[in-house]
Design a protein around this motif. Sequence first.
Motif, PDB file in Angstrom:
ATOM      1  N   UNK A  79       0.809  -1.218   0.000  1.00 38.85           N
ATOM      2  CA  UNK A  79       0.000   0.000   0.000  1.00 38.85           C
ATOM      3  C   UNK A  79       0.845   1.272   0.000  1.00 38.85           C
ATOM      4  N   UNK A  80       1.987   1.266   0.701  1.00 39.37           N
ATOM      5  CA  UNK A  80       2.824   2.468   0.724  1.00 39.37           C
ATOM      6  C   UNK A  80       3.668   2.593  -0.545  1.00 39.37           C
ATOM      7  N   UNK A  81       3.889   1.482  -1.216  1.00 40.57           N
ATOM      8  CA  UNK A  81       4.533   1.536  -2.530  1.00 40.57           C
ATOM      9  C   UNK A  81       3.626   2.288  -3.499  1.00 40.57           C
ATOM     10  N   UNK A  82       2.352   1.950  -3.470  1.00 39.16           N
ATOM     11  CA  UNK A  82       1.380   2.636  -4.320  1.00 39.16           C
ATOM     12  C   UNK A  82       1.297   4.113  -3.964  1.00 39.16           C
ATOM     13  N   UNK A  83       1.382   4.422  -2.669  1.00 39.14           N
ATOM     14  CA  UNK A  83       1.358   5.819  -2.249  1.00 39.14           C
ATOM     15  C   UNK A  83       2.539   6.596  -2.777  1.00 39.14           C
ATOM     16  N   UNK A  84       3.723   5.988  -2.716  1.00 39.41           N
ATOM     17  CA  UNK A  84       4.904   6.643  -3.263  1.00 39.41           C
ATOM     18  C   UNK A  84       4.766   6.907  -4.746  1.00 39.41           C
ATOM     19  N   UNK A  85       4.182   5.964  -5.462  1.00 38.99           N
ATOM     20  CA  UNK A  85       3.986   6.137  -6.902  1.00 38.99           C
ATOM     21  C   UNK A  85       2.958   7.233  -7.177  1.00 38.99           C
ATOM     22  N   UNK A  86       1.936   7.345  -6.339  1.00 34.80           N
ATOM     23  CA  UNK A  86       0.952   8.420  -6.479  1.00 34.80           C
ATOM     24  C   UNK A  86       1.621   9.782  -6.307  1.00 34.80           C
ATOM     25  N   UNK A  87       2.527   9.877  -5.314  1.00 33.63           N
ATOM     26  CA  UNK A  87       3.252  11.135  -5.098  1.00 33.63           C
ATOM     27  C   UNK A  87       4.110  11.475  -6.305  1.00 33.63           C
ATOM     28  N   UNK A  88       4.732  10.464  -6.893  1.00 37.49           N
ATOM     29  CA  UNK A  88       5.523  10.699  -8.106  1.00 37.49           C
ATOM     30  C   UNK A  88       4.644  11.227  -9.234  1.00 37.49           C
ATOM     31  N   UNK A  89       3.427  10.698  -9.344  1.00 38.75           N
ATOM     32  CA  UNK A  89       2.496  11.182 -10.355  1.00 38.75           C
ATOM     33  C   UNK A  89       2.196  12.658 -10.181  1.00 38.75           C
ATOM     34  N   UNK A  90       2.019  13.079  -8.927  1.00 40.68           N
ATOM     35  CA  UNK A  90       1.732  14.486  -8.649  1.00 40.68           C
ATOM     36  C   UNK A  90       2.949  15.362  -8.927  1.00 40.68           C
ATOM     37  N   UNK A  91       4.142  14.875  -8.580  1.00 41.86           N
ATOM     38  CA  UNK A  91       5.373  15.639  -8.812  1.00 41.86           C
ATOM     39  C   UNK A  91       5.592  15.854 -10.304  1.00 41.86           C
TER      40      UNK A  91
ATOM     41  N   UNK B  35      -1.583  23.557  -9.277  1.00 44.73           N
ATOM     42  CA  UNK B  35      -1.911  22.240  -8.738  1.00 44.73           C
ATOM     43  C   UNK B  35      -3.315  22.171  -8.152  1.00 44.73           C
ATOM     44  N   UNK B  36      -3.939  23.292  -7.886  1.00 45.29           N
ATOM     45  CA  UNK B  36      -5.314  23.266  -7.365  1.00 45.29           C
ATOM     46  C   UNK B  36      -6.252  22.685  -8.423  1.00 45.29           C
ATOM     47  N   UNK B  37      -6.899  21.592  -8.082  1.00 43.92           N
ATOM     48  CA  UNK B  37      -7.781  20.935  -9.030  1.00 43.92           C
ATOM     49  C   UNK B  37      -7.058  20.045 -10.025  1.00 43.92           C
ATOM     50  N   UNK B  38      -5.730  19.956  -9.917  1.00 42.32           N
ATOM     51  CA  UNK B  38      -4.929  19.178 -10.862  1.00 42.32           C
ATOM     52  C   UNK B  38      -5.213  17.681 -10.738  1.00 42.32           C
ATOM     53  N   UNK B  39      -5.319  17.011 -11.871  1.00 47.76           N
ATOM     54  CA  UNK B  39      -5.478  15.557 -11.905  1.00 47.76           C
ATOM     55  C   UNK B  39      -4.152  14.915 -12.276  1.00 47.76           C
ATOM     56  N   UNK B  40      -3.915  13.717 -11.802  1.00 47.28           N
ATOM     57  CA  UNK B  40      -2.664  13.011 -12.074  1.00 47.28           C
ATOM     58  C   UNK B  40      -2.912  11.515 -11.958  1.00 47.28           C
ATOM     59  N   UNK B  41      -2.055  10.743 -12.622  1.00 47.64           N
ATOM     60  CA  UNK B  41      -2.248   9.298 -12.663  1.00 47.64           C
ATOM     61  C   UNK B  41      -1.564   8.607 -11.490  1.00 47.64           C
ATOM     62  N   UNK B  42      -2.228   7.577 -10.955  1.00 50.98           N
ATOM     63  CA  UNK B  42      -1.717   6.798  -9.828  1.00 50.98           C
ATOM     64  C   UNK B  42      -2.082   5.335 -10.027  1.00 50.98           C
TER      65      UNK B  42
END
Length: 401
Positions: free
Chosen positions: A310-322, A341-348
Amino acid sequence: MKTIKPMIKPISSALLAAFIATAGGSALAAPDLKVALIAGKTGALEAYAKETETGFMMGLEYLTGGKMEINGRKIKVIVKDDQGKPDLGRTLLAEAYGDDKVDIAVGTTSSGSALAMLPVAKEYKKVLIVEPAVADEITGAKWNKYIFRTARSSMQDALAAASTLKSGSVAFLAQDYAFGRDAIKAGKEALAATGSKAKVVHEEYAPAAATDFTAPTQRIFDALKDKPQPRVLAIVWAGPNPLNKIADMKPERYGITLAPGGNILPVMKTWKAYAGTEGTIYYYYGFPKNKMNDWLVAEHTKRFKAPPDMFTAGGMAAAGAVVAALSKVPNANGDQMAAAMEGMSFETPKGTMSFRKEDHQALQPMYHFRIKKDQKNEWDLLELVREIPATELPLPVRNKR
């Protein structure tokens, strides 16, 4: 009168071209994009921190096609260990912004340390993406405009769990520190917000490092045993989960069922004896169906001989936002980046997430699971009861703008 010719040899065209290429190349070379990743790699939550780092680096790899660059600029990740200590987390983030001149920062594992870091982002006017800390105050009372969270919040956890409890009696067991108390507060509010008729009859808080749960469990049993059915003991715990020790005390004697929150895979591997037990979770590798998760599961299994956690997926989500943020605002202006970034969509790995404009919390689905009876291998642990979409989680806005 004779004309004196200067004694200068002409430069060959090849040499001139090489000089121009070299000079132009150095003049035009763009500086690296610097990202700080702060995590509690030492201490009680080190397993979470290591998963976050692995997921973050794999996310950057996936999203850049292995080049580790955005628009021709190399990504440099600076990893710092705050050891789960708030004072150290604050110092390391200031160091990252001030000395390392990072463009954006991600962190951290402990909610206490994350809360200490929030004012630093405001002081330096730089974006901090919070992952994986969950305390509600991060996007609530302690929030500022430079704070964005890809991690789920305590309230999102609680709303997901509440959606599975329609009636009956509930008791909570949690750790006696900010995370546990925040989670139980959210749990009670979530039951009301989802219209559940379940009544909270007891709250029990044990030391974070507790190993003996006999006394607190007996108090919970005494509080629940004569209350209306279904009788549910909801367990919210970071680190090694007490589920097994509580189950050894036979809650079924009193008609009590256990409802564990999802945990990391090594912990959930020990739950095989409790087939049929249900709970809710942020991520389980077999649940989301999308290209990013397919790649993560395949690559992580190939490299580490185990599926992502689960935290691996979280790290990847953060990378998507970065990656999304630096693609939008490459000049690292914190005010411009925060606005973009307000309202920004990103892939996770959980699918597309979006930062809510009001408080910058990433809105995302959660999962209702059941522990499998027939487990085909050591990692075949859960079956999906239902994906709970973000639209069914009425997350309140609690910050002040």
